[in-house]
Motif scaffolding. Structure first.
Motif, mmCIF file in Angstrom:
data_model
loop_
_atom_site.group_PDB
_atom_site.id
_atom_site.type_symbol
_atom_site.label_atom_id
_atom_site.label_comp_id
_atom_site.label_asym_id
_atom_site.label_seq_id
_atom_site.Cartn_x
_atom_site.Cartn_y
_atom_site.Cartn_z
ATOM 1 N N ASP A 27 39.823 76.581 20.456
ATOM 2 C CA ASP A 27 39.700 75.134 20.251
ATOM 3 C C ASP A 27 39.208 74.428 21.518
ATOM 4 O O ASP A 27 38.430 73.472 21.439
ATOM 5 C CB ASP A 27 41.026 74.531 19.789
ATOM 6 C CG ASP A 27 41.374 74.903 18.358
ATOM 7 O OD1 ASP A 27 40.469 75.361 17.621
ATOM 8 O OD2 ASP A 27 42.549 74.757 17.981
ATOM 9 N N SER A 30 35.524 75.241 21.588
ATOM 10 C CA SER A 30 34.813 74.495 20.544
ATOM 11 C C SER A 30 34.666 73.017 20.907
ATOM 12 O O SER A 30 33.645 72.401 20.596
ATOM 13 C CB SER A 30 35.543 74.625 19.209
ATOM 14 O OG SER A 30 35.445 75.947 18.745
ATOM 15 N N LEU A 33 31.583 72.984 23.027
ATOM 16 C CA LEU A 33 30.335 73.538 22.507
ATOM 17 C C LEU A 33 29.875 72.969 21.165
ATOM 18 O O LEU A 33 28.684 72.961 20.879
ATOM 19 C CB LEU A 33 30.450 75.062 22.382
ATOM 20 C CG LEU A 33 30.700 75.825 23.678
ATOM 21 C CD1 LEU A 33 30.817 77.313 23.393
ATOM 22 C CD2 LEU A 33 29.611 75.555 24.686
ATOM 23 N N ASP A 34 30.809 72.525 20.336
ATOM 24 C CA ASP A 34 30.439 72.027 19.001
ATOM 25 C C ASP A 34 29.905 70.602 19.084
ATOM 26 O O ASP A 34 30.331 69.814 19.926
ATOM 27 C CB ASP A 34 31.640 72.056 18.056
ATOM 28 C CG ASP A 34 32.104 73.468 17.726
ATOM 29 O OD1 ASP A 34 31.335 74.419 17.994
ATOM 30 O OD2 ASP A 34 33.218 73.621 17.213
ATOM 31 N N VAL A 35 29.005 70.269 18.182
ATOM 32 C CA VAL A 35 28.477 68.909 18.109
ATOM 33 C C VAL A 35 29.578 67.978 17.614
ATOM 34 O O VAL A 35 30.209 68.246 16.592
ATOM 35 C CB VAL A 35 27.255 68.835 17.164
ATOM 36 C CG1 VAL A 35 26.793 67.401 16.997
ATOM 37 C CG2 VAL A 35 26.134 69.714 17.671
ATOM 38 N N LYS A 36 29.822 66.903 18.327
ATOM 39 C CA LYS A 36 30.828 65.909 17.936
ATOM 40 C C LYS A 36 30.110 64.651 17.463
ATOM 41 O O LYS A 36 29.188 64.172 18.134
ATOM 42 C CB LYS A 36 31.743 65.554 19.117
ATOM 43 C CG LYS A 36 32.509 66.724 19.678
ATOM 44 C CD LYS A 36 33.573 67.175 18.730
ATOM 45 C CE LYS A 36 34.347 68.336 19.332
ATOM 46 N NZ LYS A 36 35.235 68.957 18.419
ATOM 47 N N ARG A 45 27.864 69.752 26.411
ATOM 48 C CA ARG A 45 26.942 70.534 25.566
ATOM 49 C C ARG A 45 25.585 70.696 26.240
ATOM 50 O O ARG A 45 24.966 71.749 26.137
ATOM 51 C CB ARG A 45 26.766 69.868 24.202
ATOM 52 C CG ARG A 45 27.848 70.220 23.218
ATOM 53 C CD ARG A 45 27.535 69.684 21.825
ATOM 54 N NE ARG A 45 26.225 70.038 21.319
ATOM 55 C CZ ARG A 45 25.890 71.222 20.804
ATOM 56 N NH1 ARG A 45 26.776 72.173 20.752
ATOM 57 N NH2 ARG A 45 24.672 71.433 20.347
ATOM 58 N N ALA A 52 26.090 77.189 23.624
ATOM 59 C CA ALA A 52 26.365 76.439 22.396
ATOM 60 C C ALA A 52 25.674 77.042 21.182
ATOM 61 O O ALA A 52 26.183 76.956 20.071
ATOM 62 C CB ALA A 52 25.959 74.977 22.564
ATOM 63 N N SER A 53 24.534 77.669 21.392
ATOM 64 C CA SER A 53 23.785 78.222 20.269
ATOM 65 C C SER A 53 24.209 79.641 19.898
ATOM 66 O O SER A 53 23.753 80.175 18.891
ATOM 67 C CB SER A 53 22.289 78.214 20.599
ATOM 68 O OG SER A 53 22.041 79.037 21.724
ATOM 69 N N ARG A 56 30.343 82.341 18.347
ATOM 70 C CA ARG A 56 31.575 82.312 19.158
ATOM 71 C C ARG A 56 32.122 83.714 19.429
ATOM 72 O O ARG A 56 32.710 83.968 20.462
ATOM 73 C CB ARG A 56 32.665 81.469 18.477
ATOM 74 C CG ARG A 56 32.326 80.008 18.337
ATOM 75 C CD ARG A 56 32.118 79.339 19.699
ATOM 76 N NE ARG A 56 31.881 77.939 19.541
ATOM 77 C CZ ARG A 56 30.689 77.382 19.459
ATOM 78 N NH1 ARG A 56 29.617 78.111 19.537
ATOM 79 N NH2 ARG A 56 30.549 76.088 19.316
#
Length: 117
Positions: A27, A30, A33-36, A45, A52-53, A56
């Motif tokens: 978490d 994430s 790295l994850d789009v928010k 990011r 990020a690409s 995981r």
């Protein structure tokens, strides 16, 4: 740590304050790295674009095993599904934990501690 070159992995530093100890390592990863939708992690990011690409499961989370010489660090691989408290249990941490995120491909550049069973 981001995608490396032939000379070794490139290093990118991100500082995150106030992470609750019950947060899982996956978490924490994430969150960077994850789009928010609100764009709050846009700067992280951008710095971590290469990671990020990637899937995981191709990323590994390490921390230095202390004490160790600064010139020859030894790392411990952490389980990404554990929370911060469980992952760091039994390890020496000075001030705050430093987590190294590396690709499976770059893992050999980080010598790991061998534990006796």
């Amino acid at each position: 740590c981001s995608k490396g070159t032939d000379e070794g992995p490139a290093v990118v530093t991100i500082t995150v304050d106030g992470i609750p100890e019950v947060t899982s390592l996956v978490d924490i990863l994430s969150a960077q790295l994850d789009v928010k939708p609100d764009g709050k992690n846009r700067a992280a990011r951008s710095k971590l674009r290469a990671l990020a690409s990637l899937p995981r499961e191709s990323l590994r989370i390490l921390t230095k095993s202390l004490p160790c010489p600064a010139s020859k660090p030894i790392y411990v691989e952490l389980e990404s599904d554990q929370n911060l408290t469980a992952a760091l249990k039994g390890l020496t941490i000075v001030e705050f934990p430093i987590l190294e995120v590396v690709t499976q491909q770059d893992l050999d550049a980080f010598p790991r501690r061998i534990e006796m069973l």
